[in-house]
Design an enzyme around this catalytic site. Structure first.
Site, PDB file in Angstrom:
ATOM      1  N   HIS A 241      -2.640   3.154  -5.073  1.00 25.02           N
ATOM      2  CA  HIS A 241      -2.916   1.757  -5.127  1.00 25.02           C
ATOM      3  C   HIS A 241      -2.498   0.937  -6.247  1.00 25.02           C
ATOM      4  O   HIS A 241      -2.775  -0.304  -6.195  1.00 25.02           O
ATOM      5  CB  HIS A 241      -4.446   1.754  -4.858  1.00 25.02           C
TER       6      HIS A 241
ATOM      7  N   ARG B 283       0.233  -1.839  -5.814  1.00 23.87           N
ATOM      8  CA  ARG B 283      -0.598  -3.326  -4.781  1.00 23.87           C
ATOM      9  C   ARG B 283      -1.390  -3.901  -6.018  1.00 23.87           C
ATOM     10  O   ARG B 283      -1.496  -5.157  -6.071  1.00 23.87           O
ATOM     11  CB  ARG B 283      -1.208  -2.672  -3.779  1.00 23.87           C
TER      12      ARG B 283
ATOM     13  N   ARG C 164       0.960  -1.205   0.004  1.00 20.86           N
ATOM     14  CA  ARG C 164       0.262  -0.128   0.003  1.00 20.86           C
ATOM     15  C   ARG C 164       0.859   1.123  -0.139  1.00 20.86           C
ATOM     16  O   ARG C 164       2.062   1.335   0.376  1.00 20.86           O
ATOM     17  CB  ARG C 164      -0.867  -0.212   1.130  1.00 20.86           C
TER      18      ARG C 164
ATOM     19  N   LYS D 172      -2.458  -1.613   7.669  1.00 14.92           N
ATOM     20  CA  LYS D 172      -3.763  -0.953   7.779  1.00 14.92           C
ATOM     21  C   LYS D 172      -4.491  -2.256   8.261  1.00 14.92           C
ATOM     22  O   LYS D 172      -5.627  -1.858   9.186  1.00 14.92           O
ATOM     23  CB  LYS D 172      -4.178  -0.864   6.195  1.00 14.92           C
TER      24      LYS D 172
ATOM     25  N   HIS E  27      -3.216  -9.847   2.851  1.00 11.16           N
ATOM     26  CA  HIS E  27      -4.818  -9.816   2.947  1.00 11.16           C
ATOM     27  C   HIS E  27      -5.098 -10.854   4.047  1.00 11.16           C
ATOM     28  O   HIS E  27      -4.778 -11.907   4.028  1.00 11.16           O
ATOM     29  CB  HIS E  27      -5.315 -10.371   1.644  1.00 11.16           C
TER      30      HIS E  27
ATOM     31  N   TYR F 290      -9.354  -8.661  -7.585  1.00  9.56           N
ATOM     32  CA  TYR F 290      -8.075  -8.467  -8.392  1.00  9.56           C
ATOM     33  C   TYR F 290      -8.144  -9.942  -9.218  1.00  9.56           C
ATOM     34  O   TYR F 290      -7.674  -9.712 -10.297  1.00  9.56           O
ATOM     35  CB  TYR F 290      -6.787  -8.106  -7.955  1.00  9.56           C
TER      36      TYR F 290
END
Length: 216
Positions: A147, A150, A37, A65, A173, A182
């Site tokens: 972004h 990523r 990120r 995050k 993730h 994605y």
């Protein structure tokens, strides 16, 4: 929009032969390879780097995050297949040229070509830097942002058939829901029913005297 491997090569190939170019190349290559990120890129410090002459570099992300417990996560960045596009060599070259031995890795380079001695990049500036770097390569920068690196790593990995759990290990993730957005984009052409039945070949044979072109 995601930046894919060919886009990354174009951006790096158009980087100027200067300290700014070294910074941008390192930022783009490391951001893409690590699926970072923009906030994670901005926080990387020299103390978070562990270089390995055989394998590459390990980056210790101390705060993320999705890291509710604020525990670190280690991300391995291997050597690239070509020295001109290797994230590890680009990172090493930037640090050496800018004489950065401690503190933030990615920093502002002023109009005279000197890097900031203390302050790192703000996370919100990374998208702007990426747009400028892409513009030098003649790319449409309107759909790009912080972004894009990523998103591009995940999409490219899906296009290359990398398994979900391997991608999640790199991206950090916690669930598959966001990741699969994605992956679906990346699989549009890798797992394509039209391609499987040879539709391109059928269309081309139907109109042999007319060259194929994309609309618009």
């Amino acid at each position: 929009d995601p930046l894919l491997a060919d886009d990354i090569r174009r951006i790096v190939g158009a980087a100027p032969d200067s300290l700014l170019g070294l910074r941008d190349s390192a930022l783009v290559l490391v951001g893409f390879a690590g699926a970072f990120r923009h906030s994670e890129l901005a926080r990387i410090s020299v103390s978070d780097l562990s270089f390995d002459q055989k394998n590459g570099v390990v980056i210790d992300l101390r705060v993320s995050k999705t890291d509710q417990e604020r525990a670190s996560r280690k991300v391995g960045i291997p050597f690239g297949s070509h020295p001109d596009n290797c994230p590890v060599l680009a990172l090493h070259a930037w640090l050496n040229a800018a004489k950065i031995t401690e503190g933030p890795v990615f920093r502002r380079v002023d109009r005279n070509g000197y890097p900031s001695r203390r302050r790192g990049l703000h996370k919100d500036s990374i998208g702007k830097l990426l747009k400028r770097a892409a513009a030098r390569a003649g790319m449409d920068v309107a759909p790009l942002g912080g972004h894009s690196l990523r998103a591009g790593c995940v999409t490219q990995a899906a296009m290359n058939g990398v398994r979900e759990f391997v991608i999640m290990k790199q991206t950090g993730h916690k669930t598959e829901k966001t990741l699969r957005r994605y992956i679906r984009n990346g699989e549009l052409f890798r797992e394509n029913a039209a391609g499987a039945i040879g539709i391109y070949h059928l269309i081309y044979r139907s109109f042999p005297d007319e060259p194929l072109s994309l609309p618009g």
